[in-house]
Design a protein around this motif. Structure first.
Motif, PDB file in Angstrom:
ATOM      1  N   UNK A 110      -4.738   5.916   1.777  1.00  0.00           N
ATOM      2  CA  UNK A 110      -5.864   5.058   2.152  1.00  0.00           C
ATOM      3  C   UNK A 110      -5.389   3.668   2.605  1.00  0.00           C
ATOM      4  N   UNK A 111      -4.489   3.080   1.842  1.00  0.00           N
ATOM      5  CA  UNK A 111      -3.982   1.752   2.187  1.00  0.00           C
ATOM      6  C   UNK A 111      -3.176   1.759   3.483  1.00  0.00           C
ATOM      7  N   UNK A 130      -2.961   3.910   5.968  1.00  0.00           N
ATOM      8  CA  UNK A 130      -3.693   4.320   7.168  1.00  0.00           C
ATOM      9  C   UNK A 130      -4.805   3.322   7.494  1.00  0.00           C
ATOM     10  N   UNK A 131      -5.562   2.938   6.453  1.00  0.00           N
ATOM     11  CA  UNK A 131      -6.743   2.112   6.698  1.00  0.00           C
ATOM     12  C   UNK A 131      -6.427   0.649   6.888  1.00  0.00           C
ATOM     13  N   UNK A 132      -5.412   0.155   6.196  1.00  0.00           N
ATOM     14  CA  UNK A 132      -5.130  -1.275   6.257  1.00  0.00           C
ATOM     15  C   UNK A 132      -3.928  -1.556   7.149  1.00  0.00           C
ATOM     16  N   UNK A 139       2.184   0.866   0.019  1.00  0.00           N
ATOM     17  CA  UNK A 139       2.017  -0.332   0.851  1.00  0.00           C
ATOM     18  C   UNK A 139       3.334  -1.086   1.009  1.00  0.00           C
ATOM     19  N   UNK A 149      -5.288  -3.406  -2.459  1.00  0.00           N
ATOM     20  CA  UNK A 149      -4.608  -2.705  -1.363  1.00  0.00           C
ATOM     21  C   UNK A 149      -4.740  -3.478  -0.056  1.00  0.00           C
ATOM     22  N   UNK A 161     -14.621  -2.796   4.780  1.00  0.00           N
ATOM     23  CA  UNK A 161     -13.959  -1.515   4.648  1.00  0.00           C
ATOM     24  C   UNK A 161     -14.121  -0.953   3.242  1.00  0.00           C
TER      25      UNK A 161
END
Lengths: 266, 306
Positions: free
Chosen positions: A126-127, A129-131, A179, B211, B217
């Motif tokens: 999630x981190x 890919x999304x951030x 991350x 994160x 989001x």
């Protein structure tokens, strides 16, 4: 292993990873942190110990700006967290900028806080890919490596509710590592675990420390602090009472308050 | 062998507690297989029989009542006016629900915003639209053309207007019905959504923040998916209520199922028979919605142990 060896140093290795000076935190009229200084060098493992209510968790949370502070400054890798400095003024950053500065600080919580609607693998990617906008394929590949590293290679598709506390916490560590953090913060990572599950989480953390990760750990595990920490910080009533190598703080504390605490927990 | 008393009297004390026979400590308790007789519970059956009898008597009475002509019901069940009314009811339900959810989500987020102005607007909105009966709101929207003759796009407090349309051209009964229903619904839905969002533990938001996820989001990826699991059951309930509330638009000649059925009964004088047509279709619609809700909940239940 190359999965989470020390990250590429983006900052000057001479600059401490954590540089907190004169940190003051207040809840209403209650001073939770009073004039706290904490320096953590690159690759150092620092354990924060102390009675509950001493401010150790709060101090940890100020390091990635989950808590704001009323006084002092906190620099991570030489950059202010949460603020932008212009001469003698600190300007609050937009939440987007705060997020960007947090990216390289991993955090592991007492209650794991895995996302329950996502599988272990989805939690981990999630981190990135999304951030971080890592390509999904690459993130998945890395997530599998991380899961293998924390001993959960076969649990990629499991939901948090299907995992034991110890397994959840290991996934949470893998999620933070995804991350590629330069600093890992642990907030009592084993306090919510059944006694027989504590060891597996501590083993992963020890492994991480050995790989050169900079870590700040709030813990009640004196054995872990003794074996893994480079430095132990004893806090009480919102101040740092005593700091030094574990052999001194746990083995032979100078201050009366530290001595009392160590006697009570050992 | 099968004398139960013998067992009852067998001491429970550990072997060798005193005067234990023999050196090998043979078991003192003999194993016996008993047949367990379940307690009989005849009353539920009696009750079921009685209820069934009453139900059959009632249905028989309905079926054979000379004042009722069921052929009329069958005749009109699939008739074009009923079908068109049914279609309007379906459209009204779905459009009002969609609009209601969109507005409700915005109001819920405003209500929880740190911005005091948005908070106040949301609170006032919820109070107003929950307080005024849906029927009254429908009548107001249906007659809005009486007070606002033209809808004009221009600069307020000046005579500059880009265009202007008579209100009655836009706010036809159908539009009025959708507006009335959606606005009334959105106030309830806002509260349902807010409840769902509050139910997500703060630790989830902190983990997302740690994160480096932005607030938007976090809301989209972490909070809403978890909130939905809590939101869907009451929202499904709300949808069922809405389907039935569409029948209220018959007061502004909304052209829905009930409007059509009443129109037919007004000329045929077959009131109950025609209402039975409406009952049939409402049953079908609500059942379909319930089935949809079941599958939606199953999909959202991912990762949840029951």
């Amino acid at each position: 292993m190359s999965v989470y060896t020390a990250p590429i140093a983006t900052a000057d290795p001479q600059v401490p990873v954590v540089e907190a000076v004169g940190v003051h935190k207040r809840y209403g009229h209650n001073d939770v942190l009073r004039d706290v200084d904490l320096i953590v060098e690159r690759g150092e493992v620092v354990c924060l110990i102390g009675p509950s209510g001493s401010g150790k968790t709060t101090l940890l949370r100020t390091l990635n700006h989950l808590e704001t502070i009323e006084g002092g400054i906190i620099r991570i890798n030489g950059r202010l967290i949460g603020y932008r400095q212009e001469r003698d003024r600190l300007y609050e950053l937009s939440q987007r900028e705060v997020c960007r500065r947090r990216e390289r600080i991993g955090m592991v919580f007492q209650h794991f806080n895995l996302f329950p609607h996502m599988t272990a693998l989805e939690n981990i990617i999630e981190g990135p890919v999304g951030v971080r906008r890592t390509p999904r394929r690459k993130a998945v590949e890395r997530a599998h490596q991380l899961l293998a590293r924390v001993g959960l290679a076969d649990k990629a598709e499991a939901y948090p509710a299907q995992l034991s506390g110890g397994q959840q916490q290991r996934v949470a560590i893998a999620r933070a590592l995804a991350m590629e953090p330069e600093l890992m913060l642990f907030d009592e990572p084993t306090s919510a675990l059944d006694p027989e599950l504590v060891g597996e989480v501590l083993a992963v953390m020890r492994d991480l420390a050995d790989s050169g990760m900079t870590m700040v750990v709030v813990t009640h595990e004196m054995g872990f602090a003794q074996q893994v920490a480079d430095r132990v910080v004893f806090m009480s009533d919102g101040t740092i009472v005593e700091t030094g190598p574990p052999s001194q703080i746990i083995g032979n504390p100078i201050h009366q308050r530290t001595r009392e605490f160590i006697q009570a927990v050992l | 062998m099968s004398n139960p008393e013998a067992i009852h009297e067998a001491p429970l004390a550990p072997q060798g507690a005193g005067g234990a026979p023999g050196p090998a400590d043979p078991p003192r308790v003999e194993r016996v297989d008993y047949t367990i007789i379940r307690r009989k519970a005849p009353w539920p059956w009696v009750l079921a029989a009685a209820v069934t009898a009453v139900a059959i008597a009632f249905l028989y009475g309905l079926a054979t009542n000379p004042a009722l002509n069921w052929e009329v019901t069958g005749e009109f069940l699939f008739s074009p006016p009923v079908m068109s009314g049914l279609w309007v009811t379906i459209q009204l339900s779905i459009l009002s629900m969609l609009l209601g959810v969109i507005i409700g989500l915005i109001i819920a987020l405003w209500r929880m915003s740190t911005n005091r102005v948005l908070q106040t607007i949301a609170t006032v909105y919820i109070t107003v639209f929950r307080s005024v009966p849906v029927l009254v709101q429908l009548l107001i929207w249906g007659n809005i053309g009486l007070i606002i003759r033209n809808v004009t796009l221009g600069i307020p407090f000046t005579d500059i207007a880009f265009f202007s349309i008579p209100t009655n051209q836009i706010v036809a009964p159908f539009t009025a019905a959708v507006l009335g229903l959606a606005l009334a619904e959105s106030a309830y839905i806002a509260e349902i959504i807010r409840g769902g969002i509050i139910s997500v533990p703060t630790g989830q938001i902190e983990a997302a923040s740690a994160l480096g996820m932005t607030r938007a989001r976090t809301t989209r990826r972490i909070v809403l998916p978890q909130a939905l699991r809590v939101i869907i059951p009451p929202l499904g309930n709300q949808f069922v209520t809405l389907i039935k509330a569409t029948s209220l638009v018959s007061v502004i000649a909304g052209g829905d199922l009930l409007t059509q059925v009443i129109n037919i009964s007004a000329t045929s004088y077959r009131v109950i028979e025609m209402l039975a047509v409406a009952v049939f279709w409402y049953l079908i619609l609500v059942s379909a919605a319930s089935i949809g809700q079941y599958f939606l909940e199953r999909r959202l239940g991912r990762g949840v142990k029951r």
